[in-house]
Design an enzyme around this catalytic site. Structure first.
Site, PDB file in Angstrom:
ATOM      1  N   ARG A  72       0.771  -0.981   0.003  1.00 42.77           N
ATOM      2  CA  ARG A  72      -0.112  -0.069  -0.154  1.00 42.77           C
ATOM      3  C   ARG A  72       0.781   1.361  -0.037  1.00 42.77           C
ATOM      4  O   ARG A  72       0.321   2.204  -0.106  1.00 42.77           O
ATOM      5  CB  ARG A  72      -1.065  -0.103   1.176  1.00 42.77           C
ATOM      6  N   GLU A 109       3.867  -9.615  14.798  1.00 42.10           N
ATOM      7  CA  GLU A 109       3.204  -9.906  15.878  1.00 42.10           C
ATOM      8  C   GLU A 109       2.982 -11.487  15.813  1.00 42.10           C
ATOM      9  O   GLU A 109       3.079 -12.313  16.600  1.00 42.10           O
ATOM     10  CB  GLU A 109       1.932  -9.286  16.285  1.00 42.10           C
TER      11      GLU A 109
END
Length: 191
Positions: A72, A109
């Site tokens: 993006r 994560e």
């Protein structure tokens, strides 16, 4: 720093940008409130305002490299680079760039990932910004900084359309300033 804290407080463009971002609850997994910028891209005015705010910020900073983080960051980076007279350098996921690359791994994560850049795309001493759509923990942008600095670039700042106020480092990544346009929108009391 948030744009509203840097001379754009009350700027109606920031609210329009925020409003143009769709929040998709529980995507890609339960509990995640996904900030979908594809709806921002559909809104010509909000998309243009997003690019214009970044261009106004970087126009006079002698930036020669706009490094966009896959995928993006590719939506905003080329337009900004063209407007400020800089080159656009894509920072891609592994095995997406042809030719010789350098790589930088980073922690997520839920595992690890890697960014790659073409050897020779950035020269020592060039002034760079790294851009992405959203910063949460800062891991991806920190990898982008390390990648650019390994080839001798001076990373001036990182830029994101959306950022959490709680970003580790108090709006700095690896000692670099972080410029954010808007915070994630809330839906039903959740981010």
């Amino acid at each position: 720093m948030f744009a509203a804290e840097n001379g754009l407080k009350g700027d109606p463009r920031l609210q329009a940008i925020s409003d143009a971002i769709r929040v998709v609850p529980h995507f890609p997994k339960p509990g995640i409130m996904f900030q979908d910028i594809t709806t921002l891209l559909l809104d010509h005015k909000a998309f243009k305002d997003t690019v214009d705010i970044f261009v106004d910020r970087y126009r006079d900073m002698n930036i020669s490299v706009v490094a966009g983080v896959e995928a993006r960051g590719f939506m905003f980076g080329p337009s900004i680079a063209l407007a400020i007279g800089a080159k656009f350098v894509p920072l891609r996921k592994p095995k997406k760039l042809p030719g010789e690359v350098i790589a930088e791994a980073y922690e997520l994560e839920y595992g690890t990932d890697c960014l790659e850049m073409h050897v020779g795309a950035v020269q020592p001493g060039e002034r760079a910004i790294a851009i992405d759509d959203l910063v949460a923990t800062g891991g991806t942008l920190s990898a982008a900084i390390r990648l650019l600095e390994r080839v001798g670039a001076q990373v001036v700042e990182c830029a994101c359309v959306i950022g959490l106020r709680e970003v580790k480092g108090q709006r700095r990544l690896d000692g670099k300033p972080l410029y954010i346009l808007v915070e994630p929108r809330e839906i039903d009391g959740c981010y």
